[in-house]
Scaffold this motif. Structure first.
Motif: not given
Length: 172
Positions: A18-35
């Motif tokens: 998960a890398g670094t940070g101070n809590g839960l990270k939320v992001m759009l996945a790189a392979d999210s459906p697109n078009n």
């Protein structure tokens, strides 16, 4: 790595960290459906994928996710909406009302292990007679046993997909 055996001699890839940070990270996945083209009347069409990264030293249980339907579409376009992790269904179906839908489980919809990532797909049954509509989802709220990382900015938008008309095969 753990050998999976079989004739291919493949191995199980190590967990993604998960890398670094101070809590839960939320992001759009790189392979999210697109078009992509969804088909009216299809089951479990892909709308979006979200990655949850936990850089902390303790597991984090996600207990509620709230979403909004986006795009030029109607609430009834998404007949049933589900959360999946890969091919594993995490939730019962949710319905869309006033563009919103959510999933809640006080014991945890899923757990993000310490230092790892977890990807959740939003899939939906697409109603018939919806050809030409554009539909997507937006993650609007996250409730968990841990705090959100200071870098997280909600909402997180998925892409919009176009609903098309096609003849789907059936089996008896």
């Amino acid at each position: 790595t753990v050998s999976t055996g079989g004739t291919t001699g493949g191995t199980t890839p190590p967990p993604v960290t998960a890398g670094t940070g101070n809590g839960l990270k939320v992001m759009l996945a790189a392979d999210s459906p697109n078009n992509i083209a969804l088909v009216q009347g299809q089951a479990i069409g892909g709308l979006a994928k979200f990655t949850f990264a936990n850089p902390t030293g303790a597991e984090i249980k996600v207990t509620n996710l709230a979403f909004k339907r986006i795009g030029v579409s109607n609430d009834s376009t998404l007949a049933n909406v589900y959360l999946y992790n890969g091919s594993k269904r995490l939730t019962d179906s949710a319905g869309v009302s006033n563009t919103a839908f959510s999933f809640n489980d006080p014991t945890g919809l899923f757990t993000v292990p310490a230092g790892q990532v977890y990807t959740v797909s939003v899939l939906a049954d697409i109603a018939g007679s919806t050809s030409g509509q554009q539909v997507g989802v937006q993650l609007t709220a996250v409730t968990s046993s841990g705090t959100l990382d200071s870098s997280v900015a909600l909402p997180v938008n998925g892409y919009t997909q176009t609903v098309s008309a096609a003849t789907l095969s059936t089996a008896d």
